[in-house]
Design a protein around this motif. Sequence first.
Motif, PDB file in Angstrom:
ATOM      1  N   GLY A   9      -3.563   4.479  -7.927  1.00 20.00           N
ATOM      2  CA  GLY A   9      -3.442   4.873  -6.294  1.00 20.00           C
ATOM      3  C   GLY A   9      -3.776   6.235  -5.679  1.00 20.00           C
ATOM      4  N   GLU A  10      -4.251   5.970  -4.739  1.00 21.35           N
ATOM      5  CA  GLU A  10      -4.765   7.578  -4.318  1.00 21.35           C
ATOM      6  C   GLU A  10      -3.753   8.666  -4.388  1.00 21.35           C
ATOM      7  OE1 GLU A  10      -7.086   7.799  -0.479  1.00 21.35           O
ATOM      8  OE2 GLU A  10      -7.928   4.975  -1.175  1.00 21.35           O
ATOM      9  N   ASP A  11      -3.157   9.419  -5.973  1.00 18.09           N
ATOM     10  CA  ASP A  11      -2.955  10.562  -6.210  1.00 18.09           C
ATOM     11  C   ASP A  11      -3.429  11.385  -6.438  1.00 18.09           C
ATOM     12  OD1 ASP A  11      -1.071  12.116  -7.978  1.00 18.09           O
ATOM     13  OD2 ASP A  11      -0.784  10.344  -9.748  1.00 18.09           O
TER      14      ASP A  11
ATOM     15  N   HIS B 196       0.922   6.617  -8.511  1.00 13.89           N
ATOM     16  CA  HIS B 196       1.375   6.950  -7.472  1.00 13.89           C
ATOM     17  C   HIS B 196       0.155   6.688  -6.294  1.00 13.89           C
ATOM     18  CE1 HIS B 196       4.749   9.712  -8.959  1.00 13.89           C
ATOM     19  NE2 HIS B 196       3.884   9.429 -10.521  1.00 13.89           N
ATOM     20  N   CYS B 197       0.439   6.139  -4.627  1.00 18.16           N
ATOM     21  CA  CYS B 197      -0.357   6.133  -4.157  1.00 18.16           C
ATOM     22  C   CYS B 197       0.167   6.738  -2.656  1.00 18.16           C
ATOM     23  CB  CYS B 197      -0.715   4.703  -4.351  1.00 18.16           C
ATOM     24  SG  CYS B 197      -1.979   4.137  -3.388  1.00 18.16           S
ATOM     25  N   LYS B 198      -0.733   7.587  -1.887  1.00 15.31           N
ATOM     26  CA  LYS B 198       0.137   7.903  -0.736  1.00 15.31           C
ATOM     27  C   LYS B 198      -0.499   6.188   0.444  1.00 15.31           C
ATOM     28  CE  LYS B 198      -4.942  10.230   0.681  1.00 15.31           C
ATOM     29  NZ  LYS B 198      -5.205   8.954   1.387  1.00 15.31           N
ATOM     30  N   ASN B 199      -1.048   5.490  -0.270  1.00 20.14           N
ATOM     31  CA  ASN B 199      -1.944   4.624   0.864  1.00 20.14           C
ATOM     32  C   ASN B 199      -0.547   3.361   0.704  1.00 20.14           C
ATOM     33  OD1 ASN B 199      -3.897   5.881   1.933  1.00 20.14           O
ATOM     34  ND2 ASN B 199      -5.136   4.591   0.669  1.00 20.14           N
ATOM     35  N   ASP B 200      -0.266   2.934   1.888  1.00 17.59           N
ATOM     36  CA  ASP B 200       0.776   2.524   1.893  1.00 17.59           C
ATOM     37  C   ASP B 200       0.030   0.822   2.957  1.00 17.59           C
ATOM     38  OD1 ASP B 200       3.583   1.543   1.864  1.00 17.59           O
ATOM     39  OD2 ASP B 200       3.292   2.304   3.447  1.00 17.59           O
ATOM     40  N   CYS B 201      -1.384  -0.137   2.122  1.00 18.41           N
ATOM     41  CA  CYS B 201      -1.846  -1.445   1.856  1.00 18.41           C
ATOM     42  C   CYS B 201      -0.687  -2.257   1.964  1.00 18.41           C
ATOM     43  CB  CYS B 201      -2.690  -1.457   0.797  1.00 18.41           C
ATOM     44  SG  CYS B 201      -4.004  -0.306   0.812  1.00 18.41           S
ATOM     45  N   PHE B 202      -0.732  -3.654   3.035  1.00 15.14           N
ATOM     46  CA  PHE B 202       0.666  -4.607   2.889  1.00 15.14           C
ATOM     47  C   PHE B 202       0.529  -5.247   1.155  1.00 15.14           C
ATOM     48  CE2 PHE B 202      -0.826  -4.098   7.456  1.00 15.14           C
ATOM     49  CZ  PHE B 202       0.106  -2.793   7.251  1.00 15.14           C
ATOM     50  N   TYR B 203      -0.153  -5.168   0.937  1.00 13.44           N
ATOM     51  CA  TYR B 203      -0.757  -6.536  -0.562  1.00 13.44           C
ATOM     52  C   TYR B 203      -0.238  -6.022  -1.170  1.00 13.44           C
ATOM     53  CZ  TYR B 203      -5.576  -3.791   0.290  1.00 13.44           C
ATOM     54  OH  TYR B 203      -6.229  -3.366   0.137  1.00 13.44           O
ATOM     55  N   CYS B 204       0.092  -4.425  -1.476  1.00 23.93           N
ATOM     56  CA  CYS B 204      -0.461  -3.873  -2.899  1.00 23.93           C
ATOM     57  C   CYS B 204       1.212  -3.511  -3.335  1.00 23.93           C
ATOM     58  CB  CYS B 204      -0.775  -2.892  -2.656  1.00 23.93           C
ATOM     59  SG  CYS B 204      -1.498  -1.995  -4.227  1.00 23.93           S
ATOM     60  N   GLY B 205       1.189  -4.008  -4.842  1.00 25.69           N
ATOM     61  CA  GLY B 205       2.736  -3.819  -5.342  1.00 25.69           C
ATOM     62  C   GLY B 205       3.163  -1.658  -5.428  1.00 25.69           C
ATOM     63  N   ILE B 206       1.990  -1.633  -5.798  1.00 28.13           N
ATOM     64  CA  ILE B 206       2.558   0.005  -5.763  1.00 28.13           C
ATOM     65  C   ILE B 206       1.895   0.955  -4.370  1.00 28.13           C
ATOM     66  CG2 ILE B 206       1.652   0.179  -8.469  1.00 28.13           C
ATOM     67  CD1 ILE B 206      -0.912   1.154  -7.822  1.00 28.13           C
ATOM     68  N   ARG B 207       2.080   0.207  -2.918  1.00 31.01           N
ATOM     69  CA  ARG B 207       1.507   0.848  -2.275  1.00 31.01           C
ATOM     70  C   ARG B 207       2.867   1.834  -2.034  1.00 31.01           C
ATOM     71  NH1 ARG B 207       4.815  -1.760   2.198  1.00 31.01           N
ATOM     72  NH2 ARG B 207       2.864  -1.639   3.366  1.00 31.01           N
ATOM     73  N   ARG B 208       2.637   3.206  -0.797  1.00 29.97           N
ATOM     74  CA  ARG B 208       3.823   4.131  -1.221  1.00 29.97           C
ATOM     75  C   ARG B 208       5.162   3.563  -0.619  1.00 29.97           C
ATOM     76  NH1 ARG B 208       1.354   6.672   3.506  1.00 29.97           N
ATOM     77  NH2 ARG B 208       2.827   5.359   5.276  1.00 29.97           N
TER      78      ARG B 208
HETATM   79 FE1  FES Z   1      -3.812   0.609  -1.368  1.00 28.23          FE
HETATM   80 FE2  FES Z   1      -2.900   2.657  -2.788  1.00 28.23          FE
HETATM   81  S1  FES Z   1      -1.612   1.163  -1.594  1.00 28.23           S
HETATM   82  S2  FES Z   1      -4.568   2.124  -1.730  1.00 28.23           S
END
Ligand code: FES
Length: 332
Positions: A96-98, A50-62
């Motif tokens: 993730g930032e959960d 679970h992650c509250k962020n939405d980094c453009f590169y990351c497969g587990i982004r929000r």
């Molecule tokens: Fe970058 Fe989770 S998507 S910290």
Amino acid sequence: MSLSLNEARRLLTEATPDEVDALMAEARRVRDEVYGPRVFMRGLIEVSNHCKNDCFYCGIRRSAKCSRYRLSEEEILACCRKGHELGFRTFVFQGGEDGWFTDERVCRIVENIKREWPDCAVTLSLGERGRASFERLRKAGADRYLLRHETADREHYASLHPVEMSFDHRMQCLRDLRELGYQVGAGFMVGSPGQTVETLMEDLAFISEFRPEMVGIGPFIPAHGTPFGDRKAGSVELTLRLLAIIRIMHPHVLLPATTALGTLHPQGRERGILAGANVVMPNLSPKEHREEYALYDNKLCTGHEAAECRACLAARIASTGCELVVDRGDFQ
Ligand code: FES
Ligand code: 5AD
């Protein structure tokens, strides 16, 4: 041999094959001088995707449409128990930032581990938090914290992250961690969209100035369904050169041969060790959740890279002339 930033730039851009070989040999020599031909292992436990962020590169982004899980406190302790039997003396909790992982919960987990296995180091990799939170976790016994800076270039950082994420806050977190007495890990992806030789030089300059105890670098690998899902992956060769350069510039640094490197090349992690890396982080997460922690496509998650296969891992490391050791593997 010490290496100036200018020499590093030349080695990154125009080294001949002979020069690359010499660079790798020098990196191994420097590592062996400080740590011996030894590789430390860390048990990686992916506690939540679970992650509250939405980094453009990351497969587990929000906004990624992936199935979400988080481990319970009992499951995490069970992973550590298995890991300790397998010879792990460092556990890395990554997620993730959960928001579910409140200070209270993480402190309890850390305290339980430290009580049961006082010979082990605990590393956290749970993203950005406030200074007060880092302080509580440190007091509970956390020894180390991994928080890649991702890029030392402000504009580049802004192009990899949504506006609500701040370069300054990232850097502030790193400084706070340092002041609170953590061994700190920074790092970045190689070949992330928008990266240039200039931004890489800024990364090297940042590492020289901040002097993290650990530097995690691995190639960028596109994750489907993300804004960068159709970009091309970073280069294994460039990653290896950067590992060697960082080892030579910082002889004491702890340098993992990352899963991303192993994902792009079947001998990626062995080649990382031959380029001066001295840490591997096999996966101790419960098997049923490994596929869900997909930061990028085709991530290694079963088989030889996993922690179960200690003997295979030891043989792979031995093929590089190094020994896999049972040790906390602290910064020296
Ligand atoms: Fe970058 Fe989770 S998507 S910290
Ligand atoms: N490719 C490679 N590495 C990635 N990370 C996140 N997404 C990707 C990707 N698509 C890295 C980031 C993060 C770390 C946990 O994983 O650098 O800090």
